[in-house]
Design an enzyme around this catalytic site. Structure first.
Site, PDB file in Angstrom:
ATOM      1  N   TYR A  80       6.905 -37.598  -6.122  1.00  0.00           N
ATOM      2  CA  TYR A  80       6.966 -37.953  -4.688  1.00  0.00           C
ATOM      3  C   TYR A  80       5.741 -37.396  -3.983  1.00  0.00           C
ATOM      4  CZ  TYR A  80       8.453 -37.840   0.224  1.00  0.00           C
ATOM      5  OH  TYR A  80       8.507 -38.000   1.590  1.00  0.00           O
ATOM      6  N   SER A 112       3.756 -37.115   4.952  1.00  0.00           N
ATOM      7  CA  SER A 112       4.684 -36.000   4.726  1.00  0.00           C
ATOM      8  C   SER A 112       3.871 -34.735   4.534  1.00  0.00           C
ATOM      9  CB  SER A 112       5.512 -36.251   3.461  1.00  0.00           C
ATOM     10  OG  SER A 112       6.300 -35.119   3.147  1.00  0.00           O
TER      11      SER A 112
HETATM   12  N1  LIG Z   1      13.298 -37.144   5.696  1.00  0.00           N
HETATM   13  C1  LIG Z   1      12.295 -36.340   5.399  1.00  0.00           C
HETATM   14  O1  LIG Z   1      12.482 -35.126   5.163  1.00  0.00           O
HETATM   15  C2  LIG Z   1      10.892 -36.851   5.350  1.00  0.00           C
HETATM   16  C3  LIG Z   1       9.853 -35.918   5.412  1.00  0.00           C
HETATM   17  C4  LIG Z   1       8.549 -36.369   5.353  1.00  0.00           C
HETATM   18  C5  LIG Z   1       8.289 -37.717   5.266  1.00  0.00           C
HETATM   19  N2  LIG Z   1       9.316 -38.601   5.204  1.00  0.00           N
HETATM   20  C6  LIG Z   1       8.992 -40.029   5.087  1.00  0.00           C
HETATM   21  O2  LIG Z   1       9.606 -40.727   6.148  1.00  0.00           O
HETATM   22  C7  LIG Z   1       9.794 -42.089   5.760  1.00  0.00           C
HETATM   23  C8  LIG Z   1      11.209 -42.517   6.133  1.00  0.00           C
HETATM   24  O3  LIG Z   1      12.143 -41.759   5.376  1.00  0.00           O
HETATM   25  P1  LIG Z   1      13.570 -41.362   5.933  1.00  0.00           P
HETATM   26  O4  LIG Z   1      13.673 -39.894   5.814  1.00  0.00           O
HETATM   27  O5  LIG Z   1      13.840 -41.998   7.223  1.00  0.00           O
HETATM   28  O6  LIG Z   1      14.507 -41.962   4.776  1.00  0.00           O
HETATM   29  P2  LIG Z   1      15.606 -43.118   4.813  1.00  0.00           P
HETATM   30  O7  LIG Z   1      16.618 -42.867   5.855  1.00  0.00           O
HETATM   31  O8  LIG Z   1      16.050 -43.262   3.402  1.00  0.00           O
HETATM   32  O9  LIG Z   1      14.778 -44.409   5.239  1.00  0.00           O
HETATM   33  C9  LIG Z   1      13.889 -45.036   4.364  1.00  0.00           C
HETATM   34  C10 LIG Z   1      13.650 -46.447   4.861  1.00  0.00           C
HETATM   35  O10 LIG Z   1      12.682 -47.071   4.010  1.00  0.00           O
HETATM   36  C11 LIG Z   1      13.198 -48.344   3.627  1.00  0.00           C
HETATM   37  N3  LIG Z   1      12.668 -48.722   2.326  1.00  0.00           N
HETATM   38  C12 LIG Z   1      12.776 -48.062   1.144  1.00  0.00           C
HETATM   39  N4  LIG Z   1      12.181 -48.759   0.181  1.00  0.00           N
HETATM   40  C13 LIG Z   1      11.702 -49.900   0.744  1.00  0.00           C
HETATM   41  C14 LIG Z   1      10.994 -51.016   0.265  1.00  0.00           C
HETATM   42  N5  LIG Z   1      10.677 -51.141  -1.033  1.00  0.00           N
HETATM   43  N6  LIG Z   1      10.655 -52.000   1.131  1.00  0.00           N
HETATM   44  C15 LIG Z   1      10.983 -51.884   2.443  1.00  0.00           C
HETATM   45  N7  LIG Z   1      11.648 -50.859   2.967  1.00  0.00           N
HETATM   46  C16 LIG Z   1      11.999 -49.874   2.114  1.00  0.00           C
HETATM   47  C17 LIG Z   1      14.707 -48.172   3.611  1.00  0.00           C
HETATM   48  O11 LIG Z   1      15.352 -49.422   3.836  1.00  0.00           O
HETATM   49  P3  LIG Z   1      15.968 -50.375   2.724  1.00  0.00           P
HETATM   50  O12 LIG Z   1      16.637 -49.502   1.712  1.00  0.00           O
HETATM   51  O13 LIG Z   1      16.922 -51.223   3.523  1.00  0.00           O
HETATM   52  O14 LIG Z   1      14.832 -51.159   2.185  1.00  0.00           O
HETATM   53  C18 LIG Z   1      14.898 -47.295   4.839  1.00  0.00           C
HETATM   54  O15 LIG Z   1      14.933 -48.088   6.005  1.00  0.00           O
HETATM   55  C19 LIG Z   1       9.477 -42.152   4.268  1.00  0.00           C
HETATM   56  O16 LIG Z   1       8.173 -42.650   4.079  1.00  0.00           O
HETATM   57  C20 LIG Z   1       9.534 -40.696   3.836  1.00  0.00           C
HETATM   58  O17 LIG Z   1       8.719 -40.428   2.707  1.00  0.00           O
HETATM   59  C21 LIG Z   1      10.614 -38.200   5.253  1.00  0.00           C
END
Ligand SMILES: NC(=O)c1ccc[n+]([C@@H]2O[C@H](COP(=O)([O-])OP(=O)(O)OC[C@H]3O[C@@H](n4cnc5c(N)ncnc54)[C@H](OP(=O)(O)O)[C@@H]3O)[C@@H](O)[C@H]2O)c1
Length: 249
Positions: free
Chosen positions: A146, A133
């Protein structure tokens, strides 16, 4: 024949979109997350496989990896994407949230890399994608814990890139800015910042390009990139500006 790709956090958001773009180019995606019903539905749609797994549970990760490696001894790509948001203060935020952020966002990727390493080595040249990120290079309220988890994940990703380079395993460190997903709806952002919020499909397209072009560490969208050195160059100015950010609700 398509490649075998393991995607963590594939039940929603960026992980699900990455699975979609990689499946579209013919890869077999093995989807990992905690919500099996959602994983199974996506796996059915994409012709992939679903494995329930909490990446913060090292024993569970090792057990899932052993099952997957028994079916697929060669893993061409591991995408470490699973992660949770965390708008909390270090000072009085829920201690459980602070611990969970480290166990999932930071340690989860390490356990997955270690567990799937035999498959990545067997498939070399192979690839690891770590979804970090912009918060991995800029720290401050309202998401300090975070941000700390993402700083640690960035250190892991950069170190793994150097350690694995000579083995033919390329590590792609991807640093997205604000993206609108289930876990990160971005509703708290002021209206003028909403304009720069991207979709999970934009991040997935970037990951695909990064894999195809063999790029190492990248930022998406690119314009967040020049911001990172600013906090290093002017930390005291950043402290003054960030001290005015309102407390997380
Ligand atoms: N959206 C943003 O603005 C942004 C920006 C920078 C980086 N990111 C990074 O991108 C990645 C994906 O985030 P997203 O935005 O797509 O959010 P999201 O839609 O909430 O997806 C998060 C995913 O991670 C899984 N997850 C959470 N805890 C877990 C665990 N303990 N074991 C296995 N799976 C787990 C969730 O599935 P389950 O709940 O089914 O386990 C879900 O599939 C993250 O690492 C986040 O930090 C996001």
């Amino acid at each position: 024949m398509g490649r075998v790709v393991v995607v963590t956090g594939a039940s929603s958001g960026i992980g699900a979109e990455i699975a979609r773009v990689l499946s579209a180019r013919g890869d077999l995606c093995v989807l990992l997350a905690r919500r099996l019903d959602r994983l199974q539905a996506l796996a059915n749609e994409l012709g992939g496989e679903a494995e329930q797994c909490d990446v913060s549970d090292r024993a569970a990760v090792e057990a899932v990896a052993a099952r997957v490696l028994a079916r697929h001894p060669k893993i061409d790509v591991l995408v470490n994407n699973a992660g949770i948001p965390g708008r909390a203060r270090f000072l009085d935020g829920d201690p459980d949230v602070i611990e969970r952020l480290i166990r999932i966002n930071y340690l989860g990727g390490i356990w997955c890399l270690r567990a799937f390493l035999p498959g990545l080595r067997a498939a070399a040249p192979s690839d690891v994608v770590n979804i970090v990120s912009v918060s991995g290079v800029i720290a401050g309220p309202p998401s300090g814990p975070y941000s700390a988890s993402k700083h640690a994940q960035l250190a892991f990703s950069r170190t793994a890139a150097a350690e694995l380079r000579t083995e033919g395993i390329r590590v792609h460190t991807v640093k997205p800015g604000f993206a609108r997903t289930e876990g990160f709806p971005q509703k708290w952002l002021p209206r003028h910042v909403q304009r720069i919020v991207i979709g999970p499909d934009d991040v997935a397209a970037h990951v695909l390009r990064s894999l195809e072009q063999g790029r190492g560490e990248t930022t998406v969208p690119w314009f967040y990139g020049p911001l990172a050195p600013l906090q290093d160059a002017m930390p005291n100015l950043f402290t003054r500006v960030l001290s005015r950010v309102p407390k997380a609700p």
